[in-house]
Motif scaffolding. Structure first.
Motif, PDB file in Angstrom:
ATOM      1  N   ASN A  52      -7.531   5.472 -37.735  1.00 32.81           N
ATOM      2  CA  ASN A  52      -6.422   5.323 -36.794  1.00 32.81           C
ATOM      3  C   ASN A  52      -5.248   6.216 -37.177  1.00 32.81           C
ATOM      4  OD1 ASN A  52      -7.718   3.496 -35.120  1.00 32.81           O
ATOM      5  ND2 ASN A  52      -6.941   1.715 -36.217  1.00 32.81           N
ATOM      6  N   VAL A  53      -4.980   6.326 -38.470  1.00 32.51           N
ATOM      7  CA  VAL A  53      -3.900   7.201 -38.942  1.00 32.51           C
ATOM      8  C   VAL A  53      -4.244   8.651 -38.605  1.00 32.51           C
ATOM      9  CG1 VAL A  53      -2.760   8.116 -41.019  1.00 32.51           C
ATOM     10  CG2 VAL A  53      -3.066   5.642 -40.744  1.00 32.51           C
ATOM     11  N   ILE A  54      -5.483   9.039 -38.847  1.00 32.89           N
ATOM     12  CA  ILE A  54      -5.931  10.407 -38.539  1.00 32.89           C
ATOM     13  C   ILE A  54      -5.791  10.676 -37.047  1.00 32.89           C
ATOM     14  CG2 ILE A  54      -7.933  11.942 -38.477  1.00 32.89           C
ATOM     15  CD1 ILE A  54      -8.865  10.492 -41.087  1.00 32.89           C
ATOM     16  N   LEU A  55      -6.208   9.725 -36.228  1.00 32.51           N
ATOM     17  CA  LEU A  55      -6.106   9.863 -34.772  1.00 32.51           C
ATOM     18  C   LEU A  55      -4.653  10.059 -34.359  1.00 32.51           C
ATOM     19  CD1 LEU A  55      -7.577   9.626 -31.974  1.00 32.51           C
ATOM     20  CD2 LEU A  55      -6.950   7.216 -32.056  1.00 32.51           C
ATOM     21  N   ALA A  56      -3.774   9.232 -34.898  1.00 32.72           N
ATOM     22  CA  ALA A  56      -2.356   9.323 -34.542  1.00 32.72           C
ATOM     23  C   ALA A  56      -1.770  10.669 -34.959  1.00 32.72           C
ATOM     24  CB  ALA A  56      -1.576   8.182 -35.185  1.00 32.72           C
ATOM     25  N   ARG A  57      -2.194  11.176 -36.096  1.00 31.99           N
ATOM     26  CA  ARG A  57      -1.673  12.469 -36.566  1.00 31.99           C
ATOM     27  C   ARG A  57      -2.252  13.621 -35.768  1.00 31.99           C
ATOM     28  NH1 ARG A  57      -0.872  14.502 -42.029  1.00 31.99           N
ATOM     29  NH2 ARG A  57       0.533  15.737 -40.807  1.00 31.99           N
ATOM     30  N   GLU A  58      -3.567  13.641 -35.618  1.00 33.17           N
ATOM     31  CA  GLU A  58      -4.220  14.796 -35.005  1.00 33.17           C
ATOM     32  C   GLU A  58      -4.128  14.799 -33.484  1.00 33.17           C
ATOM     33  OE1 GLU A  58      -8.200  14.982 -36.533  1.00 33.17           O
ATOM     34  OE2 GLU A  58      -7.517  15.512 -38.544  1.00 33.17           O
ATOM     35  N   VAL A  59      -4.428  13.683 -32.876  1.00 28.58           N
ATOM     36  CA  VAL A  59      -4.487  13.638 -31.414  1.00 28.58           C
ATOM     37  C   VAL A  59      -3.104  13.430 -30.807  1.00 28.58           C
ATOM     38  CG1 VAL A  59      -5.455  12.420 -29.428  1.00 28.58           C
ATOM     39  CG2 VAL A  59      -6.866  12.838 -31.446  1.00 28.58           C
ATOM     40  N   LEU A  60      -2.353  12.503 -31.355  1.00 27.95           N
ATOM     41  CA  LEU A  60      -1.047  12.193 -30.783  1.00 27.95           C
ATOM     42  C   LEU A  60       0.060  13.067 -31.351  1.00 27.95           C
ATOM     43  CD1 LEU A  60      -1.312   8.303 -30.769  1.00 27.95           C
ATOM     44  CD2 LEU A  60      -1.818   9.897 -28.915  1.00 27.95           C
ATOM     45  N   GLY A  61      -0.221  13.736 -32.448  1.00 25.06           N
ATOM     46  CA  GLY A  61       0.777  14.628 -33.026  1.00 25.06           C
ATOM     47  C   GLY A  61       1.904  13.914 -33.741  1.00 25.06           C
ATOM     48  N   PHE A  62       1.658  12.717 -34.242  1.00 28.77           N
ATOM     49  CA  PHE A  62       2.686  11.979 -34.970  1.00 28.77           C
ATOM     50  C   PHE A  62       2.943  12.654 -36.313  1.00 28.77           C
ATOM     51  CE2 PHE A  62       2.756   7.294 -33.417  1.00 28.77           C
ATOM     52  CZ  PHE A  62       2.858   7.713 -32.112  1.00 28.77           C
ATOM     53  N   SER A  63       4.195  12.722 -36.708  1.00 31.78           N
ATOM     54  CA  SER A  63       4.531  13.148 -38.060  1.00 31.78           C
ATOM     55  C   SER A  63       4.319  11.955 -38.988  1.00 31.78           C
ATOM     56  CB  SER A  63       5.995  13.596 -38.125  1.00 31.78           C
ATOM     57  OG  SER A  63       6.850  12.472 -37.945  1.00 31.78           O
ATOM     58  N   LEU A  64       4.340  12.192 -40.282  1.00 28.65           N
ATOM     59  CA  LEU A  64       4.194  11.080 -41.227  1.00 28.65           C
ATOM     60  C   LEU A  64       5.336  10.077 -41.053  1.00 28.65           C
ATOM     61  CD1 LEU A  64       3.003  12.896 -44.476  1.00 28.65           C
ATOM     62  CD2 LEU A  64       1.639  11.583 -42.848  1.00 28.65           C
ATOM     63  N   GLN A  65       6.539  10.580 -40.832  1.00 29.90           N
ATOM     64  CA  GLN A  65       7.686   9.688 -40.642  1.00 29.90           C
ATOM     65  C   GLN A  65       7.515   8.848 -39.377  1.00 29.90           C
ATOM     66  OE1 GLN A  65      11.480  11.641 -40.294  1.00 29.90           O
ATOM     67  NE2 GLN A  65      12.615   9.743 -40.452  1.00 29.90           N
TER      68      GLN A  65
END
Length: 136
Positions: A52-65
């Motif tokens: 889920n973290v990977i999805l949020a980072r890669e697909v949704l473009g979320f930063s770590l913050q």
């Protein structure tokens, strides 16, 4: 329950062991269980959380913050729902405002992605128009 060592989780998720430890350190994933020898042991649930973290980072473009903020909000809401603890109205308003900001941020990212997709489609259409056909 089946347990997975960090090497197996790294292979399964495509992340490095260093990244997995870093995500744990900054709170993006919960600390996994430990063996008697203090080795990290991950469950299927842990691996799903990492995906889920990977999805949020890669697909949704979320930063770590942004991910940290989202996970903190999600945890606050989960605790409120499960324990039925009352959250002061001011805090509920703040949580709602934060969720609205995240939704707005996602909408902006979606719009930028759609714009980029449209540009790529235009380039592709132009390219197809310039490719000679066999009859020419």
């Amino acid at each position: 329950m089946k347990w997975y060592k960090i090497d197996e989780v790294a292979r399964e998720t495509g992340l490095t062991k260093r990244t997995l430890r870093f995500y744990e350190e900054i709170g993006l994933i919960k600390p996994p269980e430990r063996s008697e020898g203090k080795f990290r042991l991950y469950s299927e649930e842990d691996i799903n959380q990492i995906h889920n973290v990977i999805l949020a980072r890669e697909v949704l473009g979320f930063s770590l913050q942004e991910l940290q903020q989202f996970l903190a909000l999600k945890e606050t809401i989960r605790k409120h729902t499960e324990s039925k603890d009352e959250i002061p109205p001011g805090q509920l308003t703040e949580i709602a405002r934060s969720l609205e900001e995240q939704i707005l941020m996602l909408e902006k990212k979606i719009n930028r992605m759609q714009s980029f997709k449209n540009e790529l489609n235009e380039l592709l259409t132009h390219l197809h128009e310039t490719i000679p056909t066999k009859e020419e």
